[in-house]
Design a protein around this motif. Structure first.
Motif, PDB file in Angstrom:
ATOM      1  N   PRO A 293       3.034   3.072   9.544  1.00 26.76           N
ATOM      2  CA  PRO A 293       3.940   1.589   8.938  1.00 26.76           C
ATOM      3  C   PRO A 293       2.681   1.301   7.605  1.00 26.76           C
ATOM      4  O   PRO A 293       2.095   1.003   8.436  1.00 26.76           O
ATOM      5  CB  PRO A 293       4.905   1.960  10.148  1.00 26.76           C
ATOM      6  N   GLN A 294       3.210   0.289   6.434  1.00 27.83           N
ATOM      7  CA  GLN A 294       2.582  -0.906   6.204  1.00 27.83           C
ATOM      8  C   GLN A 294       3.420  -1.941   6.913  1.00 27.83           C
ATOM      9  O   GLN A 294       4.207  -1.890   7.395  1.00 27.83           O
ATOM     10  CB  GLN A 294       3.409  -0.040   4.746  1.00 27.83           C
ATOM     11  N   ASP A 295       1.557  -2.172   6.590  1.00 29.95           N
ATOM     12  CA  ASP A 295       1.668  -3.353   7.166  1.00 29.95           C
ATOM     13  C   ASP A 295       1.514  -4.941   6.922  1.00 29.95           C
ATOM     14  O   ASP A 295       0.050  -4.843   7.013  1.00 29.95           O
ATOM     15  CB  ASP A 295       0.535  -3.446   8.900  1.00 29.95           C
ATOM     16  N   PRO A 296       2.390  -4.758   5.622  1.00 27.64           N
ATOM     17  CA  PRO A 296       0.954  -5.932   5.039  1.00 27.64           C
ATOM     18  C   PRO A 296       0.459  -7.492   5.195  1.00 27.64           C
ATOM     19  O   PRO A 296       1.184  -8.270   6.516  1.00 27.64           O
ATOM     20  CB  PRO A 296       2.937  -6.150   3.976  1.00 27.64           C
ATOM     21  N   CYS A 297      -0.176  -7.880   4.843  1.00 28.72           N
ATOM     22  CA  CYS A 297      -0.651  -9.075   5.513  1.00 28.72           C
ATOM     23  C   CYS A 297      -1.692  -8.846   6.155  1.00 28.72           C
ATOM     24  O   CYS A 297      -2.049  -9.888   6.783  1.00 28.72           O
ATOM     25  CB  CYS A 297       0.263 -10.573   5.325  1.00 28.72           C
ATOM     26  N   TYR A 298      -1.698  -8.067   7.113  1.00 28.47           N
ATOM     27  CA  TYR A 298      -2.658  -7.712   7.896  1.00 28.47           C
ATOM     28  C   TYR A 298      -4.074  -6.820   7.836  1.00 28.47           C
ATOM     29  O   TYR A 298      -4.214  -6.232   6.160  1.00 28.47           O
ATOM     30  CB  TYR A 298      -1.897  -7.372   9.262  1.00 28.47           C
ATOM     31  N   LEU A 299      -4.475  -7.006   8.667  1.00 26.15           N
ATOM     32  CA  LEU A 299      -6.000  -5.895   8.035  1.00 26.15           C
ATOM     33  C   LEU A 299      -6.306  -4.511   7.320  1.00 26.15           C
ATOM     34  O   LEU A 299      -5.017  -3.684   8.506  1.00 26.15           O
ATOM     35  CB  LEU A 299      -6.996  -5.914   9.594  1.00 26.15           C
ATOM     36  N   GLY A 300      -6.672  -4.336   6.280  1.00 24.11           N
ATOM     37  CA  GLY A 300      -7.003  -3.709   5.576  1.00 24.11           C
ATOM     38  C   GLY A 300      -4.934  -3.643   5.007  1.00 24.11           C
ATOM     39  O   GLY A 300      -5.117  -2.636   3.728  1.00 24.11           O
ATOM     40  N   TYR A 301      -4.414  -4.809   4.314  1.00 22.76           N
ATOM     41  CA  TYR A 301      -3.082  -4.321   3.964  1.00 22.76           C
ATOM     42  C   TYR A 301      -3.249  -5.772   3.250  1.00 22.76           C
ATOM     43  O   TYR A 301      -2.709  -6.188   3.550  1.00 22.76           O
ATOM     44  CB  TYR A 301      -2.101  -4.028   4.780  1.00 22.76           C
ATOM     45  N   PRO A 302      -4.017  -6.384   2.181  1.00 15.77           N
ATOM     46  CA  PRO A 302      -4.025  -7.288   2.227  1.00 15.77           C
ATOM     47  C   PRO A 302      -2.463  -7.671   0.886  1.00 15.77           C
ATOM     48  O   PRO A 302      -2.233  -6.597   0.547  1.00 15.77           O
ATOM     49  CB  PRO A 302      -5.047  -7.230   1.335  1.00 15.77           C
ATOM     50  N   CYS A 303      -1.781  -9.036   0.704  1.00 18.90           N
ATOM     51  CA  CYS A 303      -0.711  -8.976   0.308  1.00 18.90           C
ATOM     52  C   CYS A 303      -1.140  -9.922  -0.955  1.00 18.90           C
ATOM     53  O   CYS A 303      -1.329 -11.294  -0.601  1.00 18.90           O
ATOM     54  CB  CYS A 303       0.483  -9.344   1.692  1.00 18.90           C
ATOM     55  N   GLU A 304      -0.095  -9.834  -2.078  1.00 23.13           N
ATOM     56  CA  GLU A 304      -0.195 -11.225  -2.366  1.00 23.13           C
ATOM     57  C   GLU A 304       0.624 -12.582  -2.124  1.00 23.13           C
ATOM     58  O   GLU A 304       1.649 -12.446  -1.361  1.00 23.13           O
ATOM     59  CB  GLU A 304      -0.045 -11.284  -4.308  1.00 23.13           C
ATOM     60  N   VAL A 305       0.383 -13.308  -2.420  1.00 28.98           N
ATOM     61  CA  VAL A 305       0.909 -15.082  -1.931  1.00 28.98           C
ATOM     62  C   VAL A 305       1.625 -15.969  -2.779  1.00 28.98           C
ATOM     63  O   VAL A 305       0.424 -15.650  -3.990  1.00 28.98           O
ATOM     64  CB  VAL A 305       0.726 -15.416  -0.807  1.00 28.98           C
ATOM     65  N   GLY A 306       2.015 -16.724  -2.693  1.00 23.07           N
ATOM     66  CA  GLY A 306       2.551 -17.572  -3.795  1.00 23.07           C
ATOM     67  C   GLY A 306       3.889 -17.589  -5.183  1.00 23.07           C
ATOM     68  O   GLY A 306       4.138 -16.183  -4.901  1.00 23.07           O
ATOM     69  N   GLY A 307       3.669 -18.263  -5.930  1.00 19.55           N
ATOM     70  CA  GLY A 307       4.464 -18.071  -7.279  1.00 19.55           C
ATOM     71  C   GLY A 307       5.897 -18.041  -6.746  1.00 19.55           C
ATOM     72  O   GLY A 307       6.738 -17.637  -7.526  1.00 19.55           O
TER      73      GLY A 307
END
Length: 789
Positions: A293-307
């Protein structure tokens, strides 16, 4: 020996590698164009033409618009570079680093006698999970271990041409705001030039949108699997208009270049990004893996923020740290000084965090509990004050001076108890520290704030049982939180607090603090893709609770001595239970407390139970619901055995038949642990209350072979027959050893025709260690009995 192309090249030549956990060994590239040869010293134009509309949604398939269908499928692997081709001479500056990263020899001076430097990722230079790697900058420090760099790593270059250089100084290392490192080598610029390795020039500006770029590295994996030949490769893309702030785990990186190149993977971390003039403008850092399962923002799963957009994991996206402007950080002699005019590196030197707070917290409700606060404490030898602000990552700008608080004394710990927001979301706590007038030269620049991220998350139920898939990071937190909730009365009756902290350790562990906070650290290794279903996560959480509440037998080490001493003063509240006892507590007490009401889930295990397990469970339990629960506990025992990733895989039908003469307080062998979990499932004797079994005064007894302690704990466990703790780690009814005649430092005896070191103490009892005939037992100059001449 150098392996030939087409063979596996797992090993590494030379010195020991610096400490590294595979953070962006979780890194892959994805490029859509067919590779073409570059001109000498440059990069050939790319065929890619793509639009860049902003991404939306929690998890999107790409940060760009849909491309036109390619004429041919994109290559799964990056281009293998020929070292024999003179047009590739510029890539001689690309080096494999310790076999698990990449670095690039860069031009830092025109002086040939200046020290050579390699540019790489910060995660490659130091252990990325150290406190300093989250929130600090290290300048001019000794390296950890001896990092080794290997140039001429081309598939068609002879082994004797391989060039080794060693890192002697970490000129600059950080993962705060940017994932960068500059490492000084044991060679000068001129020495490397003399053997045909020219430094790569540094760019003073990033490529314009649409211009071709090249990514180089020594990957060991790619999007589709492993590389059989692990040498220098390259992938070509086009620069895109999009630049993004990126959060991965605790790290908050700014203005990252975003690419969708294909073919690079673990091992390429730290590799250079080159413009069409062959100049280095960036360093590869992170990649969002396309896994479930995808795990955005955690280790190995960077996520884009802002805007103004919600945090979003973008499948297949790779992120490059901008490295433009680094040339200005070096003087004419090739020495780094981050305070140089024009240098854009964070110079560091301001307040540090004294510890790492939990990455996940429940929303604050009413009077905040420990886990609903930011938990941040600062320390500094130079700063006298700090300012802060909090906001959602989609809207807060830590680099804007607007919204920061008035200055607060550095000794003020209000950030430790500052409630997290009451609404779910990903938040940033922005901190600036300094002295004197706000914004003056002694204050931390708004360009380089300290940022602490926290996911505020409402705990939800996670269904386990047969067929459940791998957990996400948040689900691991939820499972542990529910286990803690089930034992809040036990903690309260012992004047303690049980709390959960995610992401602050590698492996799961329990921290028992003097203030009677019992903190479960859910290590990042808990979530092992494909190996950690919810039931295993629940067992691990219960095991850690067992260290606090499991009771006799207790561990015997310096930490436990401190705990025993503190009990007399009202501190700690417990002594750590032995590892085997924590396993036993988990299956005998904790998991049944969590799962006994899940009758439908438990009943599914009746269809999959083995004959061996069914016979044992049915003999121990006559009630159908109890039998089903026993089957589920047996299944989690074997699932935990698989989770340990040990060979052979433990099997309940082949129990460990060994017997320990003295209780083993450390982790028993995997088969013994699996047996212990199953024995807990068979035991019908439950704890009688909230007291910790065997924890009776005088507390020093917990550290000795005390029959009083064992007797006090006996009514809370199965002491014989089905459900009794296995002898492969637990030795019942053991009297204090008689060490009469055996010196404290040991002695030598003959055992079965050969000499042996004989030791005896109250913790381990009598121990004999046979020596080899070539190194018989002797008494050394300090009086210790040792093997060897």
């Amino acid at each position: 020996m150098r392996t030939r192309p087409g063979t596996r090249n797992y090993g590494h030549r030379g010195t020991a590698a610096a400490s590294l956990v595979s953070l962006a060994a979780l890194t892959l590239f994805a490029c859509f164009e067919v590779p073409v040869q570059p001109p000498p010293g440059g990069v050939a134009p790319s065929a890619s033409t793509r639009e860049d509309p902003p991404p939306t949604g929690e998890v999107s398939s790409t940060t760009t618009g849909e491309p036109d269908p390619p004429d041919e499928p994109p290559p799964a692997e990056a281009e293998l570079v020929s070292g024999a081709d003179p047009e590739n001479a510029y890539l001689r500056a690309v080096a494999s680093m310790n076999g698990n990263c990449t670095g690039a020899f860069i031009k830092t001076s025109d002086d040939a006698s200046a020290p050579a430097h390699v540019l790489t990722a910060g995660q490659c230079a130091r252990h990325p999970f150290e406190l300093s790697m989250y929130f600090d900058v290290s300048v001019d420090q000794e390296p950890e271990g001896t990092p080794g760099f290997y140039f001429y790593e081309f598939h068609d270059t002879a082994a004797e041409s391989l060039v080794q250089a060693l890192g002697v100084r970490n000129a600059y290392v950080t993962m705060k705001g940017a994932d960068l490192a500059l490492i000084e080598l044991d060679r000068t610029i001129g020495e490397l030039q003399a053997i045909g390795i020219e430094p790569l020039p540094l760019a003073d500006a990033a490529p314009a949108a649409g211009e071709p770029v090249e990514l180089a590295g020594v990957p060991v994996e790619h999007d589709g699997g492993e590389y059989q030949d692990r040498y220098v490769r390259r992938a070509r893309c086009k620069e895109r208009a999009l630049r993004a702030d990126v959060v991965e785990h605790y790290w908050y990186w700014r203005d990252m270049h975003v690419y969708d190149c294909r073919g690079m993977g673990p091992g390429a971390s730290g590799g250079p990004a080159l413009d069409q003039q062959g100049r280095v403008f960036g360093v590869f850092s992170a990649h969002f893996k396309t896994v479930e399962p995808q795990d955005p923002c955690y280790l190995g799963y960077p996520c884009e923020v802002g805007g103004g957009e919600p945090p979003r994991g973008v499948e297949g996206a790779s992120y490059i740290v901008d490295a433009t402007g680094i040339a200005a950080c070096f003087d004419a002699g090739g020495r780094l000084d981050p305070t140089n005019a024009g240098c854009q590196l964070d110079p560091g030197g301001h307040a540090s965090l004294t510890g790492i707070p939990s990455l996940i917290a429940r929303p604050a409700r009413g009077a905040p509990s420990e886990q609903s606060a930011w938990g941040v404490r600062l320390s500094s030898t130079s700063d006298t004050h700090y300012r802060y602000k909090v906001g959602p990552v989609e809207s807060v700008d830590c680099r804007s001076a607007e919204g920061y608080s008035a200055p607060i004394g550095i000794e003020d710990d209000r950030l430790a108890s500052l409630p997290v927001p009451a609404q779910e979301g990903l938040y940033a706590l922005c901190i600036l520290a300094g002295s004197g007038g706000v914004g003056g030269a002694t204050w931390q620049s708004t360009e380089h704030p300290t940022v602490v991220v926290k996911k505020v998350h409402e705990v939800a139920a996670v269904e386990g049982g047969a067929g459940a898939t791998t957990i996400t990071s948040e689900q691991g937190f939820d499972i542990a939180s529910r286990a803690v909730d089930a034992y809040r009365d036990h903690a309260s009756d012992n004047e303690a607090r049980l709390v959960v902290s995610y992401g602050t350790a590698l492996s799961p562990r329990l921290e028992i603090a003097a203030d009677r906070t019992w903190r479960i650290h859910l290590g990042v290794e808990l979530r092992r893709q494909g190996l950690t279903p919810p039931d295993v996560a629940a067992f691990v959480a219960c095991h850690e609770i067992g260290h606090a509440l499991g009771g006799f037998p207790f561990k015997h080490s310096g930490q436990q001595v401190q705990q025993v001493q503190g009990l007399e003063m009202g501190q700690f509240g417990t002594v750590s239970s032995a590892e085997g006892q924590a396993d036993y507590f988990a299956s005998k007490e904790c998991l049944p407390r969590l799962w006994s009401a899940e009758r439908e889930v438990n009943a599914r295990f009746r269809e999959t139970v083995t004959g061996y397990v069914k016979t044992r469970c049915d003999a121990a339990w006559s009630d159908v619901d109890a039998q089903n629960l026993c089957y589920r506990l047996a299944a989690v025992a074997e699932a935990f055995g698989r989770w340990t990733e040990r060979i052979p895989v433990p099997d309940l039908s082949t129990p460990d038949t060994s017997e320990e003469a003295v209780t083993n307080y450390h982790n028993p062998p995997p088969q013994c642990r699996v047996d212990t979990i199953f024995q807990g499932a068979l035991c019908q004797t439950k704890f009688r209350g909230t007291a910790i079994p065997g924890l009776i005064p005088p507390y020093e007894q917990a550290l000795t072979f005390s029959p009083e302690v064992e007797a006090a704990a006996a009514p809370d466990s199965c002491t014989e027959g089905p459900g009794a703790r296995p002898r492969c780690w637990f030795a019942p009814d053991v009297a204090a050893p008689d060490c009469t005649g055996i010196p404290e430092l040991g002695t030598c005896e003959e055992v079965d025709g050969q000499t042996a070191v004989v030791l005896c103490d109250s913790m381990n009892g009598l121990q004999k260690f046979p020596c080899l005939p070539t190194g018989p037992c002797r008494i050394d100059e300090e009086g210790w009995a040792v093997c060897g001449n």
